[in-house]
Structure formats: structure tokens, C-alpha cells
Design a protein around this motif. Structure first.
Motif, PDB file in Angstrom:
ATOM      1  N   PHE A 283       0.793  -1.227   0.000  1.00 19.86           N
ATOM      2  CA  PHE A 283       0.000   0.000   0.000  1.00 19.86           C
ATOM      3  C   PHE A 283       0.829   1.283   0.000  1.00 19.86           C
ATOM      4  O   PHE A 283       0.271   2.375  -0.128  1.00 19.86           O
ATOM      5  N   GLY A 284       2.136   1.135   0.195  1.00 20.96           N
ATOM      6  CA  GLY A 284       2.975   2.333   0.223  1.00 20.96           C
ATOM      7  C   GLY A 284       2.850   3.117   1.508  1.00 20.96           C
ATOM      8  O   GLY A 284       3.119   4.316   1.543  1.00 20.96           O
ATOM      9  N   ARG A 285       2.444   2.452   2.591  1.00 20.95           N
ATOM     10  CA  ARG A 285       2.312   3.131   3.898  1.00 20.95           C
ATOM     11  C   ARG A 285       2.624   2.151   5.002  1.00 20.95           C
ATOM     12  O   ARG A 285       2.494   0.921   4.836  1.00 20.95           O
ATOM     13  N   PRO A 286       3.026   2.646   6.181  1.00 20.51           N
ATOM     14  CA  PRO A 286       3.251   1.740   7.318  1.00 20.51           C
ATOM     15  C   PRO A 286       1.926   1.153   7.800  1.00 20.51           C
ATOM     16  O   PRO A 286       0.851   1.710   7.561  1.00 20.51           O
ATOM     17  N   ALA A 287       2.015   0.031   8.490  1.00 17.66           N
ATOM     18  CA  ALA A 287       0.809  -0.578   9.061  1.00 17.66           C
ATOM     19  C   ALA A 287       0.303   0.265  10.225  1.00 17.66           C
ATOM     20  O   ALA A 287       1.089   0.869  10.962  1.00 17.66           O
ATOM     21  N   GLU A 288      -1.024   0.348  10.366  1.00 15.63           N
ATOM     22  CA  GLU A 288      -1.575   1.020  11.538  1.00 15.63           C
ATOM     23  C   GLU A 288      -1.243   0.165  12.772  1.00 15.63           C
ATOM     24  O   GLU A 288      -1.048  -1.044  12.658  1.00 15.63           O
ATOM     25  N   GLU A 289      -1.175   0.785  13.925  1.00 12.48           N
ATOM     26  CA  GLU A 289      -0.697   0.111  15.129  1.00 12.48           C
ATOM     27  C   GLU A 289      -1.515  -1.135  15.459  1.00 12.48           C
ATOM     28  O   GLU A 289      -0.965  -2.186  15.797  1.00 12.48           O
ATOM     29  N   ALA A 290      -2.828  -1.025  15.334  1.00 14.59           N
ATOM     30  CA  ALA A 290      -3.675  -2.167  15.696  1.00 14.59           C
ATOM     31  C   ALA A 290      -3.430  -3.335  14.751  1.00 14.59           C
ATOM     32  O   ALA A 290      -3.298  -4.494  15.180  1.00 14.59           O
ATOM     33  N   GLY A 291      -3.370  -3.052  13.460  1.00 14.75           N
ATOM     34  CA  GLY A 291      -3.137  -4.106  12.480  1.00 14.75           C
ATOM     35  C   GLY A 291      -1.765  -4.720  12.646  1.00 14.75           C
ATOM     36  O   GLY A 291      -1.598  -5.952  12.560  1.00 14.75           O
ATOM     37  N   LYS A 292      -0.784  -3.861  12.898  1.00 17.00           N
ATOM     38  CA  LYS A 292       0.582  -4.364  13.078  1.00 17.00           C
ATOM     39  C   LYS A 292       0.661  -5.278  14.288  1.00 17.00           C
ATOM     40  O   LYS A 292       1.269  -6.363  14.234  1.00 17.00           O
ATOM     41  N   ALA A 293       0.031  -4.866  15.387  1.00 16.80           N
ATOM     42  CA  ALA A 293       0.064  -5.676  16.609  1.00 16.80           C
ATOM     43  C   ALA A 293      -0.642  -7.013  16.396  1.00 16.80           C
ATOM     44  O   ALA A 293      -0.164  -8.073  16.849  1.00 16.80           O
ATOM     45  N   PHE A 294      -1.764  -6.991  15.691  1.00 22.75           N
ATOM     46  CA  PHE A 294      -2.530  -8.212  15.464  1.00 22.75           C
ATOM     47  C   PHE A 294      -1.735  -9.233  14.655  1.00 22.75           C
ATOM     48  O   PHE A 294      -1.602 -10.408  15.050  1.00 22.75           O
ATOM     49  N   TRP A 295      -1.205  -8.776  13.533  1.00 23.02           N
ATOM     50  CA  TRP A 295      -0.501  -9.714  12.657  1.00 23.02           C
ATOM     51  C   TRP A 295       0.844 -10.143  13.251  1.00 23.02           C
ATOM     52  O   TRP A 295       1.272 -11.299  13.077  1.00 23.02           O
ATOM     53  N   ALA A 296       1.507  -9.241  13.963  1.00 21.14           N
ATOM     54  CA  ALA A 296       2.781  -9.596  14.591  1.00 21.14           C
ATOM     55  C   ALA A 296       2.561 -10.670  15.656  1.00 21.14           C
ATOM     56  O   ALA A 296       3.353 -11.626  15.775  1.00 21.14           O
ATOM     57  N   ALA A 297       1.479 -10.518  16.399  1.00 26.80           N
ATOM     58  CA  ALA A 297       1.171 -11.523  17.427  1.00 26.80           C
ATOM     59  C   ALA A 297       0.878 -12.872  16.785  1.00 26.80           C
ATOM     60  O   ALA A 297       1.291 -13.925  17.298  1.00 26.80           O
ATOM     61  N   ALA A 298       0.178 -12.841  15.670  1.00 22.75           N
ATOM     62  CA  ALA A 298      -0.134 -14.101  14.978  1.00 22.75           C
ATOM     63  C   ALA A 298       1.136 -14.770  14.481  1.00 22.75           C
ATOM     64  O   ALA A 298       1.271 -16.005  14.527  1.00 22.75           O
ATOM     65  N   LEU A 299       2.092 -13.976  14.012  1.00 21.63           N
ATOM     66  CA  LEU A 299       3.368 -14.539  13.561  1.00 21.63           C
ATOM     67  C   LEU A 299       4.182 -15.046  14.746  1.00 21.63           C
ATOM     68  O   LEU A 299       4.834 -16.105  14.676  1.00 21.63           O
ATOM     69  N   ASP A 300       4.146 -14.290  15.840  1.00 22.52           N
ATOM     70  CA  ASP A 300       4.899 -14.695  17.035  1.00 22.52           C
ATOM     71  C   ASP A 300       4.417 -16.054  17.546  1.00 22.52           C
ATOM     72  O   ASP A 300       5.219 -16.901  17.963  1.00 22.52           O
ATOM     73  N   SER A 301       3.112 -16.245  17.495  1.00 22.85           N
ATOM     74  CA  SER A 301       2.541 -17.492  18.026  1.00 22.85           C
ATOM     75  C   SER A 301       2.530 -18.606  16.991  1.00 22.85           C
ATOM     76  O   SER A 301       2.052 -19.709  17.281  1.00 22.85           O
ATOM     77  N   LYS A 302       3.054 -18.286  15.815  1.00 20.36           N
ATOM     78  CA  LYS A 302       3.088 -19.241  14.702  1.00 20.36           C
ATOM     79  C   LYS A 302       1.690 -19.697  14.288  1.00 20.36           C
ATOM     80  O   LYS A 302       1.489 -20.788  13.759  1.00 20.36           O
ATOM     81  N   ALA A 303       0.705 -18.825  14.568  1.00 19.61           N
ATOM     82  CA  ALA A 303      -0.665 -19.111  14.147  1.00 19.61           C
ATOM     83  C   ALA A 303      -0.839 -18.880  12.650  1.00 19.61           C
ATOM     84  O   ALA A 303      -1.828 -19.327  12.058  1.00 19.61           O
ATOM     85  N   THR A 304       0.097 -18.182  12.048  1.00 19.25           N
ATOM     86  CA  THR A 304       0.048 -17.917  10.606  1.00 19.25           C
ATOM     87  C   THR A 304       1.467 -17.805  10.082  1.00 19.25           C
ATOM     88  O   THR A 304       2.439 -17.881  10.850  1.00 19.25           O
TER      89      THR A 304
END
Length: 653
Positions: A76-97
């Protein structure tokens, strides 16, 4: 075809999403076939892309939060919004995705400006890949350096304006050229071949740009620019009012591209409104005519009568020409100098019948005795008939126009008609009505029958009637309004046609300039490869060229030239093209099956003659380009991959 197009788009979307760059030509072809084989499913391609080293390198060494941020930047040519970044980062951290699933899910959830940015990136990537239309370009888009430039291209695209700028022909051509150069290992021969190909592409384009396809009248950048100026001047003259040099034209002449576009849009709207208004006027005028009983058919009859009159006059003109030709032929055949009388007779040859009055041959005149007399008689018949038809047509025009004049009257004409009615003595006109044409004619006939030498009743009445019928078109207000409205429609249509044509011609001319600039950008990029390596490219386009202190690469052209200081201050070369075979000998020793470069020693110089055609050396006047290398020994000349160099022989031991 629609399914295949959808598969291509799907693969291009995956390249942008996973690699942040346009698809390469071979990859797009390969993976499109995979998607087609999977009946449109991209799951297999997504899995393969996620396993690619390029994909893994994209996110290597980053925290999961930074990975999410990079995904958003790529898509998208922009940084992730904080909520979206936190959500997806947590999913990666937990290996859920996994990263590839995050990419896919973020793309699917894109809305608004994010969805538009992604669409624009894919559109730009698609245009980029399509621009790779030569094998050299397709092969050159390869490797980390080329990919980095391609990624920068996609990264630059977000909104509509950035997409438009990125795919503008000159910008796109420059980008593609830089990518190809970055991905192509440098060799002098290869780089020269690329430069020569770029130069040839522009030269070939300029041959056809002027529309005649002739090399000896080839266009150039100056003539293309002049054409744009001329077409723009035509558009400018059609803006605003018909008066030359009005305010709108001045604003257009001095305005920016956006101002000009706005003025053009305004003019198109004004032209369209003028047509709508004119058509409305026609509708109103037609409706007004329809309110008067018999007027519409009367106008149609009058128009038909004028058409018939024109046809009759044309026939009469043709008959007169034919009669003159037949008379000339008769006089030539019979040694006479006869003329045709107004009644169609010719003295001693054609007369009128005493019983019927028709034209006939004079007594004793026959075709055998008077060659050509039959054709002359027939031509005279035709001419007389045409005269009669013209008279009938003239009467019909007058009669039908009189009907229009009677039905379509102005206030002044109504007063004239009332004056005529006041003179009626024998014919009864209903109270509150005006006399009809038939009643006027009947009363006029009665007055004429009763006319005496000392009476002025008939003359007075006839004068009133003649004055009433002797009207101009302007005195037929309803018919005049329709004529004027139809003229306005024609003018409006003509203005729209002229403006549309002028805009189309301007767009074509601007397109040619844009195309030429794009081709020049490719040349400049190809030439820049040499500059960065301390080579100097010199086009041999003058009678005398001089080597510089750098290593010069002289590009042979179509001009005879003498090159001084060749190979004295650097390692110089002369590029003639890989299609040439070197012959050290006279032109007479050539092979008419191949293009040859003849190399000979002339005094202290080397003279090289390049054939223009395979038969150039054997032509009565040799068809060659002559290049002289001053002070160079012919024995040192070598030709490799289209490059002539002067290499001193190795010393003997």
C-alpha cells in the motif's frame, strides 16, 4: 481469452504482493500456465513464491512487527496502523500464521485508498512487463541489481498520479532501460549492440513518423515538435469566439497542461450545447410550421421544385455542351462554319416541320451526304427538350413558392392580403377569413376578362397580388426560422467535427513526440553505460571527427568521415555492426552474398569502405560509406563482434 487475461492478472498480483516487483517475462508466462492448469487457483503459485529465496531475503533479519510493516509498505505504500501491526505480529509470534498468509489476507482485506494503491501497483507492474518486448530486454531483467530497480519502480506507485507518472512513455522507457542495463553483464560488444539497437529503433521510428515511410524524408525531433506546435495552433484557433486572438486563445497559448485541458473541455461543452440549442430551435421551428395547415407540405414541395430546377439546369448545360461538340464535329466533317439558332435550327441543314413544328432535316439532307448530321439533329432535339424542361421547372418553382408565400406570412404580408381582399367584387370570401390562392386567381381572371382601356381595376388588383407574392425568404418568417435553425445545426456539427479532428491530430502529433522521447531515453540509458566506464560515445555524423582523451567508441553512420587521433589517447574502436565481414582488399574482391567492410592502406591512413547493401561493392557507382582512420596502419585492423580496433602485432622474440 478473458480467462487467460484473468490468469495473467492473478500472477502479476502475486509478484507484487510477494516480491514487490513486476513479473519477469519468462516467469509470467510459466506461472500463468500453472494457474491455467489449476483452473484459476493460485494456491500452488503462492506456495512456490513463499519458498523462493527472493521472498525469504525480503524479510530476513526483521522482527515480526517490522515484517508486518514491510508488507504494508510493499502493498500500500504506507506503514501498518498500530492495531493491524500488533494483530498480525502476534499471529506470527505465536506461529498461528505465516508471512505468505499474512500477505494474502492483508491483500484480501484492503479497502479504499489501500485497495487503490495495490491496484495501481499491479497496473504499473503489468505495463512494465509488457514493455519488455525484445529478447535483450527480457533477458536483461534478471538478477539482484535489476530487481532492485524494478522494486523501486513499484514502490514509487501508490495513487493515480504516481501511476500515471510511472507509466508515462518516457519515464517507463527510462526505467526499463536502466533495469535491463543493470541486469546485463557489461561487455563492450554487448553494450554496443544494445546502443545500436536503441539507435536503430529510433531511426526506424523516425522514417515512419512522417507518414510516408521513406528514409530520405525521415522526420526528426525538430520536425515532430514543429508538427505539435502547428496542431496546437489549430486547436487554439478553434477555442472561444471565432475572432482570432481572443482572450481564451491567449490563455491557452500561455497556459499549463491542466489549464489547456480545462479550456478544451470547456470548448467541447460549449460546442455540444450549441448543437443541442440548434436542434431545439429546429424542433420549435418545425412545430410552428406544423401549426399552419398545408405549410409543411408546401415547403417540401418548394424545396423539391428547387431541386428539380437545379437538375433541369444541369441537364440543359450538358445539352448545350453536347450540341456545341456535335456542331463542331459536323463543321469539321463537312468543311462548313454553321451555327445553331435559338430555336434549334441550322441553316440549310435542320429546319422545323411545317405540320408539327418539330425539328427535322432539311430537304435533301442525309447522313450519307452530310456526315454527322444525325448526331447534330439529336443533340438539337435534346437541347430543345432541356429548354422546355427548364421553363417548366421555373414555373413550378414560382408556383410552389407562391403557395409558401401565401401560407407563411408576416404581419406586413397579412396587411397586404387584407388589401387584396378589400378589392374583391365578384368572388365571395367568408367573413373573418382571408381569400385563398384559388379565390385570388379567380378574381384576378374576372377582372382581366372585364378589363377595358379606360379601366385600371385589373392593373391595380394585379399590382397588389404581384406585390404580395413577390416576397423574399426573409418575409416567410416560419420557413426562415427553420432555415436558420438548420444552418445553426450544420454550423454546430461542423464546429464539433473540426474541433474533434484538430484534437485527434494534436494527440497523434504529441504521441509521436512522446514515442520519440521514449526511444531517445533508451538511447541515453544505453550510452550512459559507457560514460560510467570512462568510454566516450561519438556518432560519426560529420565529415571530420577527432578522438578524445578517453577511450572513444565511434558509431559508424551514413556519412563519409575522417577520424583523427584514433587510438592515440585511449583505446579507441569503431562500431560498424555485427552483420559485417572484413575484407582486406579492393572492392572488386567482394562477395555479393554478405555485407562487407573493405580495409585498405592509403598512404599513411587506413581507409574503410562499408557496403550499404550486399551488392554495394559491385555497383556501377559503389554504394559504400567511407571512413578514414588517420595515421593508422591497415595491418593492425581487426574486426570482432562488429567492432573495429587497431591492435599492434605482438613483438617477435
Amino acid at each position: 481469452m478473458a480467462i487467460v487475461t484473468a490468469h495473467v492478472a492473478a500472477v502479476q498480483q502475486l509478484y507484487v504482493a510477494y516480491f514487490n516487483r513486476p513479473a519477469d517475462y519468462a516467469g509470467l508466462d510459466y506461472w500463468t500456465n500453472v494457474v491455467a492448469g489449476q483452473k484459476g487457483s493460485t494456491a500452488l503459485v503462492s506456495a512456490a513464491f513463499a519458498a523462493e529465496a527472493e521472498y525469504k531475503t525480503e524479510y530476513a533479519g526483521l522482527s515480526n512487527a517490522d515484517i508486518v510493516n514491510k508488507i504494508y509498505m510493499n502493498l500500500f505504500g504506507r506503514p501498518a496502523e498500530e492495531a493491524g501491526k500488533a494483530f498480525w505480529a502476534a499471529a506470527l509470534d505465536s506461529k498461528a500464521t505465516t508471512i505468505d498468509k499474512v500477505v494474502a489476507d492483508v491483500v484480501k482485506g484492503a479497502q479504499g485508498s489501500d485497495a487503490r494503491a495495490y491496484e495501481n501497483k499491479v497496473s504499473g507492474a503489468t505495463t512494465f512487463t509488457a514493455q519488455l518486448d525484445t529478447k535483450a530486454e527480457q533477458d536483461g531483467y534478471s538478477g539482484a541489481a535489476a530487481n532492485a530497480l524494478a522494486k523501486a519502480y513499484v514502490t514509487s506507485i501508490t495513487n493515480d498520479a504516481s501511476l500515471e507518472a510511472a507509466v508515462a512513455p518516457v519515464n517507463l522507457a527510462t526505467t526499463v532501460s536502466k533495469v535491463v542495463v543493470a541486469g546485463t553483464p557489461f561487455t563492450v560488444a554487448g553494450a554496443l549492440a544494445n546502443l545500436a539497437a536503441a539507435q536503430k529503433a529510433k531511426a526506424d521510428f523516425l522514417v515512419t513518423a512522417d507518414g510516408d515511410g521513406k528514409a530520405d524524408t525521415s522526420a526528426d525531433d525538430a520536425s515532430l515538435k514543429a508538427s505539435v506546435d502547428a496542431k496546437a495552433a489549430t486547436v487554439q484557433k478553434l477555442l472561444g469566439t471565432p475572432a482570432a486572438g481572443d482572450a481564451v486563445e491567449t490563455i491557452y497559448q500561455n497556459g499549463s497542461a491542466s489549464v489547456r485541458a480545462a479550456l478544451i473541455a470547456d470548448q467541447q461543452a460549449a460546442n455540444a450545447k450549441a448543437l443541442v440549442d440548434a436542434q431545439a430551435a429546429v424542433t420549435k421551428a418545425t412545430g410552428d410550421i406544423g401549426k399552419v395547415a398545408g405549410l409543411q407540405s408546401a415547403i417540401a414541395n418548394a424545396a423539391a421544385a428547387v431541386t428539380a430546377q437545379t437538375a433541369a439546369l444541369n441537364t440543359q448545360k450538358a445539352a448545350n455542351i453536347d450540341l456545341a461538340a456535335k456542331l463542331a464535329a459536323y463543321n469539321a466533317a463537312n468543311g462548313t462554319a454553321l451555327t445553331v439558332e435559338a430555336n434549334g435550327t441550322v441553316a440549310g441543314v435542320i429546319t422545323t416541320s411545317a405540320t408539327t413544328g418539330a425539328l427535322t432535316l432539311a430537304s435533301g439532307v442525309t447522313e450519307a451526304k452530310n456526315p454527322g448530321v444525325t448526331a447534330l439533329l439529336n443533340a438539337s432535339f435534346a437541347k430543345e427538350a432541356s429548354d422546355v424542361n427548364v421553363e417548366k421547372a421555373n414555373v413550378l418553382v414560382t408556383t410552389t413558392q407562391n403557395t409558401v408565400d401565401y401560407l407563411d406570412t408576416s404581419d406586413a404580408e397579412q396587411a397586404e392580403l387584407a388589401a387584396i381582399k378589400a378589392q374583391f367584387k365578384d368572388v365571395t370570401v367568408a367573413t373573418g377569413s382571408m381569400p385563398t390562392e384559388a379565390q385570388i386567381a379567380e378574381q384576378l381572371a374576372i377582372f382581366k376578362a372585364k378589363d377595358t382601356a379606360d379601366s385600371t381595376v385589373y392593373e391595380t388588383f394585379k399590382g397588389l397580388v404581384d406585390a404580395f407574392y413577390d416576397q423574399t425568404a426573409a418575409e416567410n418568417p416560419l420557413a426562415a426560422a427553420l432555415t436558420a435553425a438548420n444552418a445553426q445545426v450544420k454550423t454546430a456539427n461542423d464546429n464539433i467535427t473540426a474541433f474533434t479532428k484538430a484534437l485527434a491530430e494534436l494527440k497523434t502529433a504529441e504521441g509521436l513526440v512522446t514515442q520519440s522521447n521514449a526511444l531517445q531515453a533508451a538511447i541515453d540509458t544505453s550510452a550512459g553505460v559507457f560514460t560510467s566506464r570512462n568510454y566516450t560515445i561519438q556518432n560519426v555524423d560529420a565529415a571530420a571527427e577527432i578522438g578524445s582523451s578517453n577511450s572513444d567508441i565511434f558509431m559508424a553512420g551514413k556519412v563519409d568521415s575522417t577520424i583523427s587521433l584514433f587510438n592515440l589517447q585511449g583505446t579507441d574502436s569503431l562500431y560498424i555492426g555485427s552483420q559485417y565481414t572484413m575484407v582486406k582488399g579492393a572492392l572488386s574482391t567482394g562477395n555479393n552474398a554478405v555485407l562487407e567492410a573493405f580495409v585498405n592502406q592509403v598512404g599513411s591512413d587506413t581507409v574503410i569502405k562499408l557496403e550499404k547493401t550486399v551488392f554495394g561493392s559491385s555497383a556501377a557507382t559503389p554504394e559504400v560509406v567511407t571512413i578514414t582512420l588517420v595515421g593508422v596502419e591497415a595491418s593492425t585492423i581487426q574486426l570482432n563482434n562488429g567492432i573495429i580496433t587497431s591492435v599492434a602485432p605482438a613483438p617477435t622474440v
